[in-house]
Design a protein around this motif. Sequence first.
Motif, short mmCIF file in Angstrom:
data_model
loop_
_atom_site.label_atom_id
_atom_site.label_comp_id
_atom_site.label_asym_id
_atom_site.label_seq_id
_atom_site.Cartn_x
_atom_site.Cartn_y
_atom_site.Cartn_z
N LYS A 1 5.20 0.97 27.64
CA LYS A 1 5.16 0.18 26.47
C LYS A 1 4.41 1.11 25.31
O LYS A 1 3.53 1.40 25.32
N SER A 2 5.52 0.98 24.34
CA SER A 2 5.30 1.80 23.16
C SER A 2 4.63 0.81 21.88
O SER A 2 5.14 -0.05 21.82
N ARG A 3 3.45 1.32 21.48
CA ARG A 3 2.94 0.60 20.28
C ARG A 3 2.66 1.47 19.20
O ARG A 3 1.90 2.57 19.03
N PRO A 4 3.24 1.18 17.94
CA PRO A 4 2.86 1.98 16.72
C PRO A 4 1.73 1.58 16.22
O PRO A 4 1.20 0.64 15.89
N ILE A 5 0.63 2.57 16.14
CA ILE A 5 -0.63 2.75 15.72
C ILE A 5 -0.72 3.18 14.30
O ILE A 5 -0.44 4.61 14.17
N MET A 6 -1.29 2.96 13.53
CA MET A 6 -1.58 3.48 12.01
C MET A 6 -3.17 3.14 11.62
O MET A 6 -3.67 1.94 11.68
N TYR A 7 -3.59 4.31 11.22
CA TYR A 7 -5.31 4.38 10.98
C TYR A 7 -5.28 4.76 9.55
O TYR A 7 -4.76 5.74 9.03
N ALA A 8 -6.19 4.14 9.02
CA ALA A 8 -6.39 4.60 7.35
C ALA A 8 -7.67 5.73 7.22
O ALA A 8 -8.44 6.13 8.13
N SER A 9 -7.71 6.21 6.05
CA SER A 9 -8.24 7.27 5.49
C SER A 9 -9.76 6.75 5.77
O SER A 9 -10.12 5.59 5.79
N HIS A 10 -10.65 7.54 5.46
CA HIS A 10 -12.06 7.32 5.67
C HIS A 10 -12.51 6.54 4.40
O HIS A 10 -13.15 5.07 4.56
N ARG A 11 -12.24 6.54 3.31
CA ARG A 11 -12.60 5.93 2.09
C ARG A 11 -12.00 4.63 2.29
O ARG A 11 -12.41 3.47 2.07
N ASP A 12 -10.44 4.46 2.50
CA ASP A 12 -9.91 3.17 2.72
C ASP A 12 -10.41 2.45 3.72
O ASP A 12 -10.36 1.12 3.70
N ALA A 13 -10.68 2.90 5.03
CA ALA A 13 -11.14 1.96 5.97
C ALA A 13 -12.36 1.58 5.87
O ALA A 13 -12.89 0.33 6.11
N CYS A 14 -13.38 2.24 5.09
CA CYS A 14 -14.56 1.48 4.59
C CYS A 14 -14.55 0.39 3.74
O CYS A 14 -15.18 -0.66 3.89
N ILE A 15 -13.59 0.53 2.77
CA ILE A 15 -13.16 -0.80 1.96
C ILE A 15 -12.47 -1.73 2.59
O ILE A 15 -13.16 -3.17 2.40
N LEU A 16 -11.63 -1.48 3.43
CA LEU A 16 -11.11 -2.51 4.43
C LEU A 16 -12.19 -3.16 5.34
O LEU A 16 -12.05 -4.22 5.36
N SER A 17 -13.06 -2.42 5.79
CA SER A 17 -14.13 -2.84 6.57
C SER A 17 -14.73 -4.01 5.99
O SER A 17 -15.36 -5.02 6.49
N ARG A 18 -15.24 -3.35 4.75
CA ARG A 18 -15.99 -4.44 3.81
C ARG A 18 -15.35 -5.75 3.49
O ARG A 18 -16.09 -6.88 3.59
N TYR A 19 -14.28 -5.70 3.23
CA TYR A 19 -13.30 -7.09 2.98
C TYR A 19 -12.90 -7.78 4.30
O TYR A 19 -12.73 -9.02 4.22
N ASN A 20 -12.77 -7.17 5.31
CA ASN A 20 -12.59 -7.43 6.58
C ASN A 20 -13.86 -8.56 7.06
O ASN A 20 -13.74 -9.61 7.46
N TYR A 21 -15.07 -7.85 6.78
CA TYR A 21 -16.28 -8.64 7.04
C TYR A 21 -16.44 -10.09 6.28
O TYR A 21 -16.69 -10.95 6.87
N GLN A 22 -15.77 -10.12 5.06
CA GLN A 22 -15.89 -11.26 4.12
C GLN A 22 -14.75 -12.11 4.63
O GLN A 22 -15.06 -13.10 4.98
N LEU A 23 -13.58 -11.54 4.95
CA LEU A 23 -12.69 -12.34 5.43
C LEU A 23 -12.77 -13.06 6.76
O LEU A 23 -12.42 -14.18 7.02
N SER A 24 -13.39 -12.17 7.59
CA SER A 24 -13.53 -12.72 9.08
C SER A 24 -14.39 -13.81 9.34
O SER A 24 -14.64 -14.52 10.15
N ASN A 25 -15.48 -13.76 8.39
CA ASN A 25 -16.49 -14.79 8.51
C ASN A 25 -16.15 -16.06 7.72
O ASN A 25 -16.27 -17.22 8.24
#
Length: 421
Positions: A60-84
């Motif tokens: 099974k092949s699955r395409p994985i894409m991961y963000a740069s450090h700055r982008d991942a930091c911002i996405l983590s902050r907004y994911n925290y708000q959204l997931s709550n």
Amino acid sequence: MAPEWFKSRKYRHLDRPVGLSFAAQAENPAFVARHPFLPLLHYTKRTKRYRPLQHQTTYKSRPIMYASHRDACILSRYNYQLSNLLESYYQNSKFNKSVIAYRKLGKANYDFVSEVLSFARKHSPCQMLCFDVSDFFGSLNHKLLKARLKNLLGQNELTQDWYNIFRYITKYSWVDLDDLRRHPALQDRFKKQSIAPFATVAELRRMDIRINSNKNHRGIPQGTPISATLANLYMIQFDEVLHSWASGHGCLYRRYSDDILIVCPPDLAKEAEHIAVEQLTQEKLEANNEKTERWLFGHNLGNEPQYLGFTLSSNGVSIRASSLSRQWRKLRRSLRHTRRDGLAAIEKGTANTIYTKKLRRRFSALPATNFSAYARRSAAKLESPRIIRQIRRLERFADREITALKRLSAPHGDNSTGAGG
């Protein structure tokens, strides 16, 4: 003090790791609104799976894409708000227990399997239907996703910071990691143990390394800090409809990401399948017919349902063959590497023994975080002697081969004794 959502990442990308000073900026909407996002890095994760009934190994092949450090930091902050926000919505809904992926529920997969198995045994014989969505993350419709995001956030139009996030996650760009590895100018950088960026975007353009972009009106990347929460958000109406139908007919509905499970009386199987496929169509998604599985639980028909890493039957539960095979491969590979590296060190005079402590911690029945401990917890929760038999065989083999390695490292040991595997 670090925010609850902040996570330090050490991988290499197109920028350097960030700290708390950047995390503070990520909490500023004005900063996020004008932040220039970098391309994602893409690779394909390939997983080997053994199908015992067909006696064949598939991948099974699955395409994985991961963000740069700055982008991942911002996405983590907004994911925290959204997931709550999404978690609050779930808690106040009737289908709270139906969605079991990407949530902090304090449960393991064997807990969810136990719930399904208890329901199936209580209502045996029953039909178990499992649907897999074709290219789930790659098929999410942007218009539907945006509407649900605005609704959850309580915004008529997305604020500039959220719009920048949404645009990045839907109109994303990416670079294939293999393209970077193969480029002559970058090969030395890959060989070095460093936190330095692989390259800058300006360098990528000078080197004619292709920067791809998603020009479709569907699809989000799988692998960013916010992707899983957005996927759950996208399915919110689907979950409500399927749960409503299931509870109204005395059935069970569960969704783990794109794995959809319905347990129902045999005479309702066709109706259940129809409503699931119909609702997927409403969501601009499509069931993978080749992976749709149907099992009549409670009858010995030769095929047994597989769910969340386990094989279920009215006679008990076992760890899925592919999961167990993967662990056997890891054990044999680790034994070979430990034997090779240990004997080489002894020959060079840098060691006088083969160190097996890590092997024992990974593969023995110790009070550690390893597959053996997980299997025994699963066996206890699912009351399964079959799992105990499976894991004991692995543990005994590991213990025997590790003991053989220690004999190899004795001062006058017989170095012709193999470690097996």
